[in-house]
Design a protein around this motif. Structure first.
Motif, PDB file in Angstrom:
ATOM      1  N   MET A 128       0.868  -1.177   0.000  1.00  0.00           N
ATOM      2  CA  MET A 128       0.000   0.000   0.000  1.00  0.00           C
ATOM      3  C   MET A 128       0.907   1.229   0.000  1.00  0.00           C
ATOM      4  SD  MET A 128      -3.029  -1.126   2.656  1.00  0.00           S
ATOM      5  CE  MET A 128      -4.157   0.157   2.067  1.00  0.00           C
TER       6      MET A 128
ATOM      7  N   ALA B 298      -8.255  -4.297   2.034  1.00  0.00           N
ATOM      8  CA  ALA B 298      -9.566  -3.637   2.032  1.00  0.00           C
ATOM      9  C   ALA B 298      -9.954  -3.106   3.411  1.00  0.00           C
ATOM     10  CB  ALA B 298     -10.627  -4.613   1.523  1.00  0.00           C
TER      11      ALA B 298
ATOM     12  N   ILE C  64      -3.550   6.338   9.448  1.00  0.00           N
ATOM     13  CA  ILE C  64      -3.847   4.987   8.949  1.00  0.00           C
ATOM     14  C   ILE C  64      -4.800   4.309   9.926  1.00  0.00           C
ATOM     15  CG2 ILE C  64      -2.872   2.758   8.291  1.00  0.00           C
ATOM     16  CD1 ILE C  64      -0.148   4.235   7.967  1.00  0.00           C
ATOM     17  N   THR C  65      -5.869   3.720   9.398  1.00  0.00           N
ATOM     18  CA  THR C  65      -6.830   2.999  10.247  1.00  0.00           C
ATOM     19  C   THR C  65      -6.968   1.550   9.780  1.00  0.00           C
ATOM     20  OG1 THR C  65      -8.698   3.674   8.841  1.00  0.00           O
ATOM     21  CG2 THR C  65      -8.152   5.109  10.704  1.00  0.00           C
ATOM     22  N   GLY C  66      -7.470   0.700  10.670  1.00  0.00           N
ATOM     23  CA  GLY C  66      -7.763  -0.689  10.326  1.00  0.00           C
ATOM     24  C   GLY C  66      -6.669  -1.684  10.647  1.00  0.00           C
TER      25      GLY C  66
ATOM     26  N   ILE D  66      -7.714  -1.901   5.664  1.00  0.00           N
ATOM     27  CA  ILE D  66      -6.821  -0.792   6.028  1.00  0.00           C
ATOM     28  C   ILE D  66      -7.143   0.427   5.180  1.00  0.00           C
ATOM     29  CG2 ILE D  66      -4.408  -0.043   6.123  1.00  0.00           C
ATOM     30  CD1 ILE D  66      -3.676  -3.035   6.367  1.00  0.00           C
ATOM     31  N   SER D  67      -7.054   1.602   5.784  1.00  0.00           N
ATOM     32  CA  SER D  67      -7.397   2.813   5.041  1.00  0.00           C
ATOM     33  C   SER D  67      -6.492   3.979   5.417  1.00  0.00           C
ATOM     34  CB  SER D  67      -8.865   3.186   5.315  1.00  0.00           C
ATOM     35  OG  SER D  67      -9.209   4.388   4.660  1.00  0.00           O
ATOM     36  N   PHE D  68      -6.056   4.726   4.394  1.00  0.00           N
ATOM     37  CA  PHE D  68      -5.502   6.069   4.581  1.00  0.00           C
ATOM     38  C   PHE D  68      -5.764   6.832   3.284  1.00  0.00           C
ATOM     39  CE2 PHE D  68      -1.938   3.320   3.331  1.00  0.00           C
ATOM     40  CZ  PHE D  68      -1.357   3.992   2.270  1.00  0.00           C
ATOM     41  N   PRO D  69      -5.869   8.158   3.337  1.00  0.00           N
ATOM     42  CA  PRO D  69      -6.267   8.933   2.161  1.00  0.00           C
ATOM     43  C   PRO D  69      -5.366   8.706   0.955  1.00  0.00           C
ATOM     44  CG  PRO D  69      -6.367  10.298   4.121  1.00  0.00           C
ATOM     45  CD  PRO D  69      -5.719   9.014   4.533  1.00  0.00           C
ATOM     46  N   ASP D  70      -6.003   8.480  -0.205  1.00  0.00           N
ATOM     47  CA  ASP D  70      -5.308   8.357  -1.500  1.00  0.00           C
ATOM     48  C   ASP D  70      -4.362   7.167  -1.580  1.00  0.00           C
ATOM     49  OD1 ASP D  70      -6.540  10.769  -2.379  1.00  0.00           O
ATOM     50  OD2 ASP D  70      -4.997  11.930  -1.354  1.00  0.00           O
ATOM     51  N   ALA D  71      -4.634   6.116  -0.808  1.00  0.00           N
ATOM     52  CA  ALA D  71      -3.780   4.922  -0.862  1.00  0.00           C
ATOM     53  C   ALA D  71      -3.815   4.299  -2.257  1.00  0.00           C
ATOM     54  CB  ALA D  71      -4.235   3.897   0.176  1.00  0.00           C
TER      55      ALA D  71
END
Length: 452
Positions: free
Chosen positions: A339, A409, A354-356, A411-416
């Motif tokens: 990522m 899917a 970063i979340t998740g 894990i999330s951070f902006p514009d990954a």
């Protein structure tokens, strides 16, 4: 008595090495310098702020903190002689000497070495004059379209041109415009090979080579091998399209020949040797050597290593690999998906939350951190181009890819940015011969190394 180990580096590769070393009962603590958010206070693993560029300070730190083994991740400190300097100071260090690391640090040296020892590689020549290089490209009887800065250029020093005009431009960019600084004072121009590329790594104790399962990384940024080249957007291991016969040929004609040749020339090679190999109709040919674990290949190799990594490294340093074969998990496959930050491999934002991450660990998926940092007050933020490598080990390549994508899917951070097709072209492929591979797959890009 359990030892303290220091890992040098800050990427996903170093997190994977620390993670595996921490599983050894021989290891009391793993320090990582400088490390990242994933290696900060994680069980036996913690970060160290010691300078890794000043080798005398580093050696004293190791003595003061009873560090019994130093493991070097990236190529730059190896080429700078970190192993030589620490060893001379009485600190045990895993990796090749600066002289042995020339196999990666100087492409001109590497190609000459291969010619001297009849190791199969592309036709080539090196130049210090751009006019001579351009004339070679114009006059060559083969597609002389691969232009490489001879020195270390953080994985960015290779141009695989589409035609002669693009190759000529690459020579001028590298040699006249100094696109890669002093690394491009000498350029290597070589034949463009046709086939499929695999990463063939081994442990070497200077005499014996112990091959690792072959892996394949994906250099292009986007699905379908589209977009710019990167330091690697994912990898899988093992490579089911490569037969045992081909692997034995690579061990004999490339890995063992290289280690024997280095020893004969008075420069024993001890550490990890990584050959980027193109599988052509004429047989395996070396694209280039790296003198350390690849990134992201390390993130699929470490989870498949059944042996105790600390014991393997110690046996390698003691020239005792032959007495204790390295064991790998059978009937298992690993896939890692990188990522990256939006904008990578060009400019990108840092400091994005970063979340998740906690949810993924509950899914039996391992996340190796790269460009991450701890946020003041808690949490993890982005701090680099390649941010995370999400790794799944499953009984089949298909199920490993599916699980790794499920982890991404969550894990999330902006514009990954990430790929969904790591290893996808092989999930329904049977074992292939070299002729089949060269016929079915034409992969021209072969940048190895890291782009951060």
């Amino acid at each position: 008595m359990a030892e303290r180990v220091l890992v040098i580096g800050s990427g996903g590769r170093e997190h994977a090495l620390a993670w595996k070393l921490a599983q050894s009962p021989h290891v009391q603590q793993v320090l990582v310098a400088p490390g990242n958010a994933g290696t900060a206070n994680s069980g036996k693993i913690s970060n160290s702020a010691v300078s890794v560029n000043n080798h005398s300070i580093l050696a004293q730190y190791c003595k003061d903190h009873n560090v019994g083994l130093v493991v070097v991740g990236p190529e730059v400190p190896l080429a700078a002689g970190i192993v030589d300097d620490l060893t001379a100071a009485g600190v045990t260090c895993f990796g090749p000497s600066a002289k042995a690391a020339q196999l990666e640090a100087s492409k001109s040296f590497s190609k000459s070495f291969m010619d001297r020892h009849n190791i199969p590689t592309a036709r080539w020549s090196s130049f210090t004059d751009p006019q001579d290089a351009c004339k070679y490209i114009q006059d060559a009887e083969f597609p002389a379209l691969v232009v490489k800065a001879s020195g270390l250029a953080a994985g960015k020093g290779v141009v695989v041109a589409r035609d002669k005009d693009e190759a000529l431009k690459a020579v001028l960019d590298i040699m006249k415009d100094k696109a890669f600084g002093s690394a491009g004072e000498t350029v290597v121009v070589e034949e463009q090979l046709e086939g499929e590329e695999v990463s063939c790594l081994c442990f070497s104790d200077g005499i014996t080579v112990s091959p690792m399962p072959p892996a394949q990384d994906h250099k292009r940024l986007l699905d379908g091998d589209q977009g710019p080249n990167t330091g690697g957007m994912g990898a899988y291991c093992p490579t089911p399209q490569v037969s045992e016969e081909v692997l034995q040929e690579i061990k004999r004609s490339v890995l063992q020949k290289t280690v024997d040749g280095m020893r004969e020339e008075g420069t024993p090679y001890m550490g990890v040797l990584y050959a980027g190999v193109m599988l052509t109709k004429q047989g395996p040919k070396v694209l280039e050597f790296n003198c350390r674990f690849g990134d992201p290949e390390c993130q699929v190799l470490m989870p498949l290593l059944k042996s105790d990594l600390y014991e393997v490294l110690k046996n390698t340093l003691q020239a005792d690999l032959s007495s204790s074969p390295v064991q790998w998990l059978e009937n298992s496959a690993a896939v890692t998906v990188v990522m990256a930050s939006g904008g990578y491999p060009a400019s990108y934002k840092k400091g994005l939350e970063i979340t998740g991450l906690s949810q993924v660990s509950e899914m039996g998926i391992q996340v190796f951190h790269a460009g991450t940092a701890l946020k003041e007050g808690g949490g993890v933020i982005t701090s680099g181009g390649r941010v995370l490598t999400v790794t799944a080990v499953r009984p089949t390549l298909e199920s490993a890819l599916c699980s790794a994508n499920e982890g991404v899917a969550v894990i999330s951070f902006p514009d990954a940015v990430y790929r969904r097709d790591i290893g996808h072209h092989l999930t329904n492929t049977n074992l292939l011969t070299l002729e089949d591979i060269a016929e079915h797959y034409t992969y021209f890009m072969h940048l190895n190394g890291d782009v951060y």
